[in-house]
Design a protein around this motif. Structure first.
Motif, PDB file in Angstrom:
ATOM      1  N   TYR A  54     -50.104 -23.560  15.503  1.00 43.40           N
ATOM      2  CA  TYR A  54     -49.458 -22.264  15.703  1.00 43.40           C
ATOM      3  C   TYR A  54     -50.422 -21.263  16.335  1.00 43.40           C
ATOM      4  O   TYR A  54     -50.023 -20.420  17.150  1.00 43.40           O
ATOM      5  CB  TYR A  54     -48.952 -21.752  14.359  1.00 43.40           C
ATOM      6  N   SER A  55     -51.701 -21.341  15.977  1.00 48.11           N
ATOM      7  CA  SER A  55     -52.673 -20.384  16.511  1.00 48.11           C
ATOM      8  C   SER A  55     -52.860 -20.534  18.012  1.00 48.11           C
ATOM      9  O   SER A  55     -53.314 -19.602  18.680  1.00 48.11           O
ATOM     10  CB  SER A  55     -54.020 -20.567  15.797  1.00 48.11           C
ATOM     11  N   TYR A  56     -52.498 -21.692  18.554  1.00 45.13           N
ATOM     12  CA  TYR A  56     -52.652 -21.926  19.997  1.00 45.13           C
ATOM     13  C   TYR A  56     -51.719 -21.011  20.774  1.00 45.13           C
ATOM     14  O   TYR A  56     -52.050 -20.535  21.865  1.00 45.13           O
ATOM     15  CB  TYR A  56     -52.337 -23.389  20.298  1.00 45.13           C
ATOM     16  N   ASN A  57     -50.522 -20.801  20.251  1.00 46.90           N
ATOM     17  CA  ASN A  57     -49.538 -19.904  20.857  1.00 46.90           C
ATOM     18  C   ASN A  57     -48.612 -19.481  19.722  1.00 46.90           C
ATOM     19  O   ASN A  57     -47.834 -20.280  19.228  1.00 46.90           O
ATOM     20  CB  ASN A  57     -48.756 -20.614  21.963  1.00 46.90           C
ATOM     21  N   ALA A  58     -48.733 -18.236  19.301  1.00 45.11           N
ATOM     22  CA  ALA A  58     -48.100 -17.790  18.055  1.00 45.11           C
ATOM     23  C   ALA A  58     -46.583 -17.682  18.190  1.00 45.11           C
ATOM     24  O   ALA A  58     -46.017 -16.596  18.265  1.00 45.11           O
ATOM     25  CB  ALA A  58     -48.691 -16.462  17.611  1.00 45.11           C
ATOM     26  N   ALA A  59     -45.920 -18.848  18.228  1.00 49.43           N
ATOM     27  CA  ALA A  59     -44.458 -18.902  18.278  1.00 49.43           C
ATOM     28  C   ALA A  59     -44.012 -20.159  17.545  1.00 49.43           C
ATOM     29  O   ALA A  59     -44.567 -21.240  17.754  1.00 49.43           O
ATOM     30  CB  ALA A  59     -43.956 -18.917  19.716  1.00 49.43           C
ATOM     31  N   GLU A  60     -43.019 -20.007  16.667  1.00 43.15           N
ATOM     32  CA  GLU A  60     -42.561 -21.134  15.860  1.00 43.15           C
ATOM     33  C   GLU A  60     -42.055 -22.284  16.715  1.00 43.15           C
ATOM     34  O   GLU A  60     -42.361 -23.460  16.473  1.00 43.15           O
ATOM     35  CB  GLU A  60     -41.444 -20.660  14.923  1.00 43.15           C
ATOM     36  N   SER A  61     -41.276 -21.966  17.752  1.00 45.86           N
ATOM     37  CA  SER A  61     -40.703 -23.020  18.588  1.00 45.86           C
ATOM     38  C   SER A  61     -41.796 -23.771  19.335  1.00 45.86           C
ATOM     39  O   SER A  61     -41.730 -24.998  19.491  1.00 45.86           O
ATOM     40  CB  SER A  61     -39.692 -22.432  19.572  1.00 45.86           C
ATOM     41  N   TYR A  62     -42.826 -23.040  19.791  1.00 45.76           N
ATOM     42  CA  TYR A  62     -43.933 -23.686  20.486  1.00 45.76           C
ATOM     43  C   TYR A  62     -44.663 -24.654  19.561  1.00 45.76           C
ATOM     44  O   TYR A  62     -44.921 -25.812  19.919  1.00 45.76           O
ATOM     45  CB  TYR A  62     -44.908 -22.640  21.014  1.00 45.76           C
ATOM     46  N   ALA A  63     -45.003 -24.190  18.354  1.00 46.70           N
ATOM     47  CA  ALA A  63     -45.736 -25.045  17.423  1.00 46.70           C
ATOM     48  C   ALA A  63     -44.922 -26.282  17.062  1.00 46.70           C
ATOM     49  O   ALA A  63     -45.462 -27.391  16.950  1.00 46.70           O
ATOM     50  CB  ALA A  63     -46.100 -24.253  16.167  1.00 46.70           C
ATOM     51  N   LEU A  64     -43.615 -26.125  16.895  1.00 48.54           N
ATOM     52  CA  LEU A  64     -42.772 -27.276  16.584  1.00 48.54           C
ATOM     53  C   LEU A  64     -42.683 -28.243  17.758  1.00 48.54           C
ATOM     54  O   LEU A  64     -42.576 -29.454  17.568  1.00 48.54           O
ATOM     55  CB  LEU A  64     -41.377 -26.805  16.168  1.00 48.54           C
ATOM     56  N   ALA A  65     -42.723 -27.717  18.979  1.00 43.34           N
ATOM     57  CA  ALA A  65     -42.719 -28.602  20.145  1.00 43.34           C
ATOM     58  C   ALA A  65     -43.966 -29.483  20.152  1.00 43.34           C
ATOM     59  O   ALA A  65     -43.883 -30.698  20.365  1.00 43.34           O
ATOM     60  CB  ALA A  65     -42.632 -27.781  21.433  1.00 43.34           C
ATOM     61  N   ILE A  66     -45.137 -28.886  19.921  1.00 42.53           N
ATOM     62  CA  ILE A  66     -46.379 -29.664  19.865  1.00 42.53           C
ATOM     63  C   ILE A  66     -46.311 -30.687  18.739  1.00 42.53           C
ATOM     64  O   ILE A  66     -46.604 -31.879  18.912  1.00 42.53           O
ATOM     65  CB  ILE A  66     -47.589 -28.737  19.652  1.00 42.53           C
ATOM     66  N   ALA A  67     -45.913 -30.229  17.555  1.00 47.01           N
ATOM     67  CA  ALA A  67     -45.935 -31.094  16.378  1.00 47.01           C
ATOM     68  C   ALA A  67     -44.964 -32.260  16.516  1.00 47.01           C
ATOM     69  O   ALA A  67     -45.313 -33.417  16.228  1.00 47.01           O
ATOM     70  CB  ALA A  67     -45.594 -30.272  15.131  1.00 47.01           C
ATOM     71  N   THR A  68     -43.747 -31.978  16.951  1.00 52.93           N
ATOM     72  CA  THR A  68     -42.754 -33.057  17.050  1.00 52.93           C
ATOM     73  C   THR A  68     -43.043 -33.982  18.226  1.00 52.93           C
ATOM     74  O   THR A  68     -42.779 -35.187  18.143  1.00 52.93           O
ATOM     75  CB  THR A  68     -41.333 -32.481  17.163  1.00 52.93           C
ATOM     76  N   LEU A  69     -43.611 -33.449  19.307  1.00 48.18           N
ATOM     77  CA  LEU A  69     -44.005 -34.332  20.409  1.00 48.18           C
ATOM     78  C   LEU A  69     -45.119 -35.274  19.948  1.00 48.18           C
ATOM     79  O   LEU A  69     -45.105 -36.474  20.271  1.00 48.18           O
ATOM     80  CB  LEU A  69     -44.454 -33.514  21.622  1.00 48.18           C
ATOM     81  N   ALA A  70     -46.078 -34.761  19.201  1.00 45.65           N
ATOM     82  CA  ALA A  70     -47.153 -35.614  18.693  1.00 45.65           C
ATOM     83  C   ALA A  70     -46.587 -36.733  17.829  1.00 45.65           C
ATOM     84  O   ALA A  70     -47.014 -37.897  17.918  1.00 45.65           O
ATOM     85  CB  ALA A  70     -48.162 -34.779  17.901  1.00 45.65           C
ATOM     86  N   ASP A  71     -45.602 -36.400  16.982  1.00 45.83           N
ATOM     87  CA  ASP A  71     -44.971 -37.439  16.161  1.00 45.83           C
ATOM     88  C   ASP A  71     -44.316 -38.510  17.025  1.00 45.83           C
ATOM     89  O   ASP A  71     -44.422 -39.714  16.733  1.00 45.83           O
ATOM     90  CB  ASP A  71     -43.916 -36.803  15.241  1.00 45.83           C
ATOM     91  N   ARG A  72     -43.631 -38.085  18.095  1.00 48.02           N
ATOM     92  CA  ARG A  72     -42.967 -39.054  18.965  1.00 48.02           C
ATOM     93  C   ARG A  72     -43.986 -39.920  19.701  1.00 48.02           C
ATOM     94  O   ARG A  72     -43.760 -41.114  19.931  1.00 48.02           O
ATOM     95  CB  ARG A  72     -42.057 -38.345  19.980  1.00 48.02           C
ATOM     96  N   LEU A  73     -45.123 -39.333  20.076  1.00 44.79           N
ATOM     97  CA  LEU A  73     -46.162 -40.111  20.755  1.00 44.79           C
ATOM     98  C   LEU A  73     -46.758 -41.167  19.827  1.00 44.79           C
ATOM     99  O   LEU A  73     -47.238 -42.200  20.281  1.00 44.79           O
ATOM    100  CB  LEU A  73     -47.269 -39.182  21.270  1.00 44.79           C
TER     101      LEU A  73
END
Length: 719
Positions: free
Chosen positions: A307-326
């Motif tokens: 989240y600290s990378y870009n303080a937005a909930e949708s952004y943090a979820l995009a990173i987190a869920t993409l990592a899970d898919r990878l």
């Protein structure tokens, strides 16, 4: 520019701003330039260096409205995640994990951040280095330093960028990024770059633009500095009980897992929460990004680091869920609370292709939804009678356009001047051959042609039919097959790339008109020719106007390292018109029985040799298909527009890219049928047709004034 010039530029900006009160600024623009220069000098940048770096900077007011339009805060989360965690980004990310495995293992060991998370940041921030941002960084940051809100913040970023350039980490030439100043593979702001960036490749510089090792190592360092805990998850999907108090949710409202468990929260599959099986960090926050009816997640400290990378909930979820898919995970199990889910880029391209087919001038089908695409969607929503015509690119409008039947018949009458045009093969040209280096007229295998010579390739285009007959890369073999026994006009030429327009085959036509359209049997006109700086030639050709036809066609050929061909159709009439069309490419191959075409696996095709019945392509296309060996006449629907013809005999691959098309035709007559065609005969083993087109159900409806472009690009690569 000199400091006085910068002050003059921002003074000009002030005048423009006064004329547009919606973005009015309060700063004293007359002193902004000198203020920036004084601040730079105070931080160790010489006056001469400041003047040099800002020599050509002019204000860009278009960045100001973007301060309040960031997609993380204006886009529904299901749209945001659909675009960023789509099949293309997942597949590309897995490929990057394999490609950079050694580097990622080294970075992960050094900083404690797993490779999938590092690559997920890379994928979301720049699409793995494909999209850095197009705005000149110095221009954007200088503008924001002197205009709009948050000027002190952007002034600090501008000074940080100037110091990075002055130190030698960055080359200012062509340095671009986002409107707000983020740049490089993982889109660091300049001040973050100064604090966090590391030299990952050991060359003594921290270059997050040109060095992937620097970018990935710096990203891992950022997450580590933000509190990343090695070996711990970012979060876990959970299920909340009916009637749950949603006010307890929020990233900063942490509770022990035992407390969440006591409130009735379970894992998504209904199993109880267990600290040891989830994370060592027992404190977690509950996220309900779409409210109580959507997915629910418990998140830990690693989520905060993201989240600290870009303080937005949708952004943090995009990173987190993409990592899970990878990592091979299935993604979120709970559905978003909408009956109109968002679209990934492949689906967005399909939507844009359908909009182009209906005559909307939106540019190319690139998967990027901009204002032109939104306006076109809104027009179609209004046509469909939807009450909420909001221009949103969602599943509902995509499916509606997929299901839409052509509103206009595709049948054409024979133009009154058609017979006369066929019988009068006159060469027409608005271009003087001697004025364009590399362009001439002459004979090619008995046909009158325009001949092209470039430093990279040669080509021949028949006057009769405007037909590409030959394209030969330097030192290579001809890409196109031309029958040695091709007939002379007025018989259509067998081979090359016939232009089938405004209909393909007899789709919707009576037997009173020729098959495959009117323009392949008339003489064309060369309307324009120009030579680009590198020697590439661009030709614009057109058939003569046809009586009683409210359509106009022109073809643009760009011949150089690649061959690019566009068919541009315009409806100049007052009524809608529907067309089908194709570029009927005959590709020259060493042996048709030994080549393969990729890019079609899994697609549905209509088999004309089986009464038009539908089948699904199994693997790559070839004439060794056990279902119907040795011949092919297939229309592939919902085709993706990228195919590769692999020819082991010629040791080459022909990369074929098409836009403005949702269909592809794969054809070879086969031995038995070819024996009955005296302009093919034994030549059936020397060609394969991979045709770019709008055929079968892919019908183009053009509104009055509408335009449609069918484009193909050939590129020859060694196999």
């Amino acid at each position: 520019m000199k400091a006085t010039h910068l002050m003059r530029a921002v003074t000009t900006m002030a005048a423009i701003t006064l004329a547009a009160p919606s973005i009015a600024a309060t700063n004293d623009f007359g002193t902004c330039g000198s203020s920036l220069k004084s601040a730079a000098i105070a931080q160790g940048i010489s006056a001469e260096r400041f003047d040099q770096l800002l020599a050509d900077i002019t204000p860009d007011l278009s960045v100001l409205p973007l301060l309040d339009a960031q997609p993380e805060f204006t886009t529904p989360i299901w749209d945001y995640l659909a675009a960023l965690v789509d099949s293309q980004r997942i597949n590309d990310g897995r490929a990057r994990l394999t490609q950079h495995r050694a580097l990622l293992d080294q970075v992960s060991a050094q900083y404690g951040v797993d490779p999938a998370t590092i690559v997920a940041v890379w994928g979301v921030e720049s699409d793995y280095g494909r999209v850095f941002g197009k705005r000149p960084l110095l221009q954007s940051l200088a503008t924001l330093s002197c205009n709009g809100r948050r000027q002190p913040f952007f002034k600090g970023e501008l000074l940080a960028l100037l110091k990075l350039i002055d130190k030698g980490d960055l080359n200012p030439a062509g340095l671009t990024g986002s409107w707000a100043g983020a740049f490089g593979h993982t889109q660091f702001m300049p001040s973050t770059y100064s604090r966090i960036a590391v030299d990952g490749d050991g060359d003594g510089r921290r270059d997050l633009v040109a060095s992937i090792p620097d970018a990935l190592a710096s990203t891992a360092n950022y997450l580590k500095q933000s509190g990343w805990r090695t070996g711990q998850p970012w979060g876990v999907e959970v299920r909340i009980p009916a009637g749950f108090n949603a006010t307890l949710a929020g990233r900063t409202k942490r509770k022990p897992l035992a407390s969440w468990r006591s409130l009735g929260i379970t894992l998504a599959d209904g199993k109880p929460l267990q600290v040891s099986s989830i994370a060592d960090d027992a404190n977690a926050a509950l996220l309900l990004p779409a409210g109580a009816k959507g997915p629910a997640l418990l998140v830990f400290r690693n989520y905060d680091a993201i989240y600290s990378y870009n303080a937005a909930e949708s952004y943090a979820l995009a990173i987190a869920t993409l990592a899970d898919r990878l990592r091979g995970g299935p993604g979120l199990s709970a559905a978003w609370p909408t009956d109109d889910p968002g679209l990934g880029r492949d689906e967005r391209r399909q939507l844009q292709t359908l909009l182009l087919a209906r005559g909307h001038a939106i540019g190319s089908a690139d998967g990027m939804v901009g204002n032109a695409t939104r306006r076109a969607i809104q027009a179609e929503q209004q046509r469909l009678g939807w009450k909420n015509a909001d221009g949103r690119a969602g599943t509902r409008i995509l499916q509606a356009l997929r299901d839409a039947k052509p509103a206009v018949p595709t049948a054409f009458n024979l133009p009154g001047n058609y017979t006369q045009l066929v019988q009068s093969p006159v060469v027409r040209s608005n271009v003087s051959m001697k004025d364009v280096q590399g362009l001439s007229t002459g004979d090619f295998n008995g046909f009158a042609t325009w001949k092209v010579e470039t430093p990279f390739s040669s080509a021949a285009i028949s006057v009769f039919g405007g037909q590409l007959l030959s394209f030969v890369p330097k030192g290579g073999q001809d890409v196109m097959w031309l029958s040695p026994s091709a007939k002379q006009p007025p018989t259509p030429i067998r081979g090359g790339s016939p232009v089938c327009w405004p209909y393909f085959s007899r789709q919707g036509q009576s037997n009173d008109v020729p098959s495959h359209g009117f323009v392949r049997t008339v003489s064309w006109e060369l309307r324009d020719a120009r030579r680009e700086a590198d020697g590439t030639l661009v030709l614009t050709l057109a058939p003569p106007p046809l009586d009683n036809l409210s359509l106009r066609l022109q073809m643009v050929l760009r011949i150089g390292r690649t061959l690019e061909q566009e068919l541009i159709t315009e409806n100049i009439g007052s009524q809608p018109v529907s067309i089908t069309q194709a570029l009927h490419n005959y590709f020259n191959v060493s042996d048709a029985l030994k080549v393969d075409v990729t890019g079609l696996a899994g697609l549905t095709y209509l088999d004309k040799l089986d009464g038009g019945n539908a089948h699904v392509q199994q693997g790559d296309w070839n004439l060794r298909d056990p279902r119907d060996p040795g011949r092919s006449d297939r229309i592939y629907t919902e085709a993706g527009g990228h195919y590769v013809l692999r020819d082991p005999g010629f040791k080459r691959a022909i990369d074929i890219t098409t836009t403005g098309s949702r269909s592809a035709v794969l054809w070879n007559a086969g031995q038995a049928a070819a024996a009955k065609m005296d302009d093919i005969g034994a030549g059936w083993r020397n060609y394969v047709c991979v045709e770019a087109g709008n055929v079968g159900p892919d019908v183009i409806e053009l509104a009055p004034g509408g335009r449609h472009t069918l484009k193909q690009i050939f590129e020859v690569k060694p196999l």
